[in-house]
Design a protein around this motif. Structure first.
Motif, PDB file in Angstrom:
ATOM      1  N   TYR A 168       0.807  -1.225   0.000  1.00 46.91           N
ATOM      2  CA  TYR A 168       0.000   0.000   0.000  1.00 46.91           C
ATOM      3  C   TYR A 168       0.836   1.269   0.000  1.00 46.91           C
ATOM      4  O   TYR A 168       0.299   2.364   0.066  1.00 46.91           O
ATOM      5  N   THR A 169       2.161   1.119  -0.027  1.00 49.91           N
ATOM      6  CA  THR A 169       3.021   2.284   0.214  1.00 49.91           C
ATOM      7  C   THR A 169       2.734   3.444  -0.738  1.00 49.91           C
ATOM      8  O   THR A 169       2.796   4.602  -0.357  1.00 49.91           O
ATOM      9  N   ALA A 170       2.401   3.113  -2.008  1.00 50.51           N
ATOM     10  CA  ALA A 170       2.210   4.196  -2.975  1.00 50.51           C
ATOM     11  C   ALA A 170       0.776   4.734  -2.974  1.00 50.51           C
ATOM     12  O   ALA A 170       0.447   5.574  -3.800  1.00 50.51           O
ATOM     13  N   LEU A 171      -0.062   4.259  -2.063  1.00 52.35           N
ATOM     14  CA  LEU A 171      -1.482   4.627  -2.126  1.00 52.35           C
ATOM     15  C   LEU A 171      -1.835   5.687  -1.092  1.00 52.35           C
ATOM     16  O   LEU A 171      -1.143   5.853  -0.091  1.00 52.35           O
ATOM     17  N   ASP A 172      -2.945   6.394  -1.328  1.00 44.68           N
ATOM     18  CA  ASP A 172      -3.350   7.405  -0.350  1.00 44.68           C
ATOM     19  C   ASP A 172      -3.971   6.725   0.873  1.00 44.68           C
ATOM     20  O   ASP A 172      -4.357   5.561   0.837  1.00 44.68           O
ATOM     21  N   ALA A 173      -4.058   7.506   1.959  1.00 41.08           N
ATOM     22  CA  ALA A 173      -4.400   6.934   3.265  1.00 41.08           C
ATOM     23  C   ALA A 173      -5.763   6.246   3.259  1.00 41.08           C
ATOM     24  O   ALA A 173      -5.925   5.180   3.860  1.00 41.08           O
ATOM     25  N   THR A 174      -6.750   6.832   2.576  1.00 39.14           N
ATOM     26  CA  THR A 174      -8.099   6.258   2.600  1.00 39.14           C
ATOM     27  C   THR A 174      -8.117   4.885   1.940  1.00 39.14           C
ATOM     28  O   THR A 174      -8.622   3.917   2.503  1.00 39.14           O
ATOM     29  N   LEU A 175      -7.510   4.809   0.741  1.00 43.38           N
ATOM     30  CA  LEU A 175      -7.487   3.536   0.028  1.00 43.38           C
ATOM     31  C   LEU A 175      -6.691   2.497   0.819  1.00 43.38           C
ATOM     32  O   LEU A 175      -7.048   1.323   0.890  1.00 43.38           O
ATOM     33  N   ARG A 176      -5.623   2.973   1.449  1.00 41.16           N
ATOM     34  CA  ARG A 176      -4.789   2.086   2.258  1.00 41.16           C
ATOM     35  C   ARG A 176      -5.618   1.443   3.365  1.00 41.16           C
ATOM     36  O   ARG A 176      -5.550   0.244   3.593  1.00 41.16           O
ATOM     37  N   ARG A 177      -6.424   2.271   4.044  1.00 39.65           N
ATOM     38  CA  ARG A 177      -7.268   1.748   5.136  1.00 39.65           C
ATOM     39  C   ARG A 177      -8.276   0.731   4.599  1.00 39.65           C
ATOM     40  O   ARG A 177      -8.468  -0.332   5.172  1.00 39.65           O
ATOM     41  N   GLU A 178      -8.894   1.096   3.457  1.00 32.20           N
ATOM     42  CA  GLU A 178      -9.888   0.205   2.848  1.00 32.20           C
ATOM     43  C   GLU A 178      -9.281  -1.157   2.526  1.00 32.20           C
ATOM     44  O   GLU A 178      -9.829  -2.205   2.859  1.00 32.20           O
TER      45      GLU A 178
END
Lengths: 348, 257
Positions: A168-178
């Motif tokens: 998830y490192t390259a993803l934004d926080a919301t998508l990461r949580r999802e």
């Protein structure tokens, strides 16, 4: 259950790690870049061969080789067991989604053909919202979409273990949580062991039932996600999990009478003002302050070193003399070994 | 500003066409349809073309069969002494073709052990179709192998690893992932090798004076009857050599998009 006990040589050090992950358990390997995390995943997946040790998955030996020393002593050793990676049924999702650029998203999802659970795939496609891009090529979708596709591909393929290398490192926080929430429930449902590699503590904690702290190719501590932060086994672990300063404590009740003991200072475990019931109280002076998120970060000079702490309101202005309480800090000897909690006053 | 840049790049492109393709225009300007038809309709005039096409086709098939696995192993560093192989290919690439021809005489000429071995199966590697193929392979091989190596290197090994983890054994991974992704580069390498093989002359004139392929035919016609009568064969050589590379170029541009 996944049982790993391997030695893998790297350029500057050997990665030598033993760990066990139960079926349905989520294990996180947390450590700085270059500490050997990915090497361990590669050894489980069969992408690198250890020089000694074993990897066992659900009772099946995937890799096994005795150390060279045993052979030297003239013992009759077993020939090494190496199950090739295409027979291991171990899924790997990396930071880069590794989608096949010449295939459509749909063809990527069903790449493993006979190992794909169609009903499960259909559900994942819906949950992850990738139905509209099934016909697209990977070059035509966004980074976040590509990572969702990579995850769906790994989850819909019937694997016996799931390895996640900073997915998830390259993803934004919301998508990461999802995605973290989705993977957590998927691992539980599938009942396979899962290992996540992360160099961000929050990411590892959000995922894991249990986590291991790794540095320089060695597993320094294994414990619950809160335990490794509250009770770091050594000063090095404390540094890795976010303790920013180490201040000497005068010999007394908090140190159990020991001399030369230092306390770890975690920015989130400092209270401004004296609260002797919660931990040692020290004299400090404010050096600097700046906004951090919804609160303030304050730099304090304590016992000759500068430590940072976080407060919600009223940060002291620079130059203010004040007392601070370190909330139940971990204590270490001069050589960096843990000596136990200050409140309990003794070793663990 | 943008317009000025467009004009400048247009002029530059025109200059490139003029300078590099000037001789081509000259060739077309000096040829009449009548001379081409009469030269190529003479009895046996198309034989060199057939020989060139056949020999180059055989050469390219051999190169693809042997050179592709070699190029893959070089690209993935799986060959012991990979740098030595590469240096060897570079030497082949840099060596003047005439010198390659001379060295081939010493390697496969009738008086050499290898030549004797070939003679045992009633063949000869001098002045035969086989010799022509060997000379063409030597001239074209480095272009194919180094080009194919670059094509394989451009395929991310992580994609191959992912295919393997999804259950594909190495061969199936090559078929489903590596080859499709390397295909545009492989096509370019193949097309270059084809053009080199069809146009091979330096090594050919030493070891395979007979049978005449197109380059030899041009050379002999030039010597015997002069430039004007050699030009139709030059055009024939271009017609044989160029379409495949140009098609490969167009396709690889399209495939990479």
């Amino acid at each position: 259950m996944l049982d790993v006990d391997v030695i893998v040589p790297r350029r500057h050090f050997d990665v030598s790690v033993a760990l066990t992950v139960a079926s349905g358990e989520r294990f996180a390997l947390f450590g700085p870049s270059g500490s050997g995390k990915t090497t361990i995943l590669d050894a489980v997946a069969g992408l690198v061969d250890p020089i000694a040790g074993h990897v066992t998955l659900d009772g099946v030996e995937l890799f096994s080789a005795e150390a060279a020393g045993h052979r030297d002593r003239g013992r009759r050793s077993r020939p090494p067991v190496v199950v090739p990676p295409w027979l291991r049924r171990v899924g790997l999702v990396r930071q880069r989604p590794d989608l096949f650029p010449h295939l459509s998203v749909e063809a990527n999802l069903v790449y493993a053909r006979d190992r794909v659970d169609d009903a499960h795939l259909a559900r994942l496609v819906e949950v992850l919202g990738i139905a509209p891009i099934l016909g697209a090529r990977p070059a035509g979708i966004s980074g976040g979409q590509a990572q969702r596709v990579a995850l769906a591909r790994a989850l819909a393929t019937r694997h016996r273990a799931l390895l996640l290398d900073e997915p998830y490192t390259a993803l934004d926080a919301t998508l990461r949580r999802e995605l973290t929430a989705l993977v957590r429930s998927e691992v539980r449902t599938a009942g396979v062991p899962a290992i996540l590699v992360a160099h961000e503590l929050g990411e590892a904690q959000a995922f894991a039932d249990r986590m291991g702290i790794i540095d320089g190719g060695a597993l320094l501590q294994v414990g619950a996600p809160d335990e490794v932060v509250r009770l770091p086994a050594s000063r090095r672990v404390a540094e890795l999990v976010g303790y920013r300063g180490f201040v000497p404590l005068p010999g007394g009740a908090w140190t159990g009478g020991r001399l030369g003991v230092v306390a770890g200072v975690h920015p989130q475990r400092v209270r401004l003002g004296a609260d002797p019931g919660s931990g040692p109280v020290l004299d400090a002076s404010a050096v600097d302050r700046r906004p951090v998120g919804a609160g303030w970060g304050v730099d304090l000079a304590v016992g000759g070193s500068v430590v940072s702490c976080l407060v919600a309101d009223d940060p002291p202005s620079p130059g203010t003399e004040l007392s601070v309480t370190l909330l139940d800090p971990p204590l270490f000897t001069a050589t960096g070994e843990a000596v136990g909690r200050s409140v309990t006053g003794g070793g663990r | 500003m943008v317009r000025a840049r467009g004009v400048a790049s247009g002029i530059a492109a025109a200059l490139v066409w003029l300078v590099f393709l000037g001789p081509l225009w000259a060739l077309l300007a000096h040829l009449s349809l009548h001379s081409v038809v009469s030269a190529l309709s003479a009895p046996g005039a198309l034989d060199p073309m057939a020989i060139s096409v056949e020999a180059s086709a055989v050469s390219v098939v051999v190169l693809v069969a042997l050179g592709t696995p070699l190029a893959y192993l070089l690209a993935r560093d799986r060959l012991p002494g990979a740098r030595l192989w590469e240096s060897g290919l570079l030497v082949m690439l840099l060596m003047p073709p005439l010198v390659i021809g001379l060295l081939l005489v010493f390697m496969i000429g009738p008086a050499t052990p290898l030549g004797a071995l070939i003679a045992r199966v009633h063949l000869s590697a001098t002045n035969t179709f086989l010799a022509l193929v060997v000379a063409e392979i030597y001239e074209a091989a480095p272009y194919y192998v180094l080009g194919a190596q670059a094509a394989f290197t451009s395929v991310d090994p992580r994609l191959e690893q992912q295919a393997v983890l999804l259950g594909d054994p190495p061969r199936r991974t090559v078929r489903r992932v590596t080859l499709p992704l390397a295909a545009p580069g492989l096509a370019m390498a193949l097309a270059t090798a084809w053009a080199r093989a069809v146009g091979a002359f330096g090594a050919v004139i030493i070891v395979a004076y007979h049978p005449y392929g197109l380059p030899m035919k041009i050379w002999i016609t030039l010597n015997e009857t002069g430039l004007a009568s050699a030009l139709p064969f030059a055009l024939a050589l271009l017609v044989v050599a160029l379409p495949l590379p140009l098609a490969a170029y167009a396709w690889s541009r399209h495939a990479r998009r």
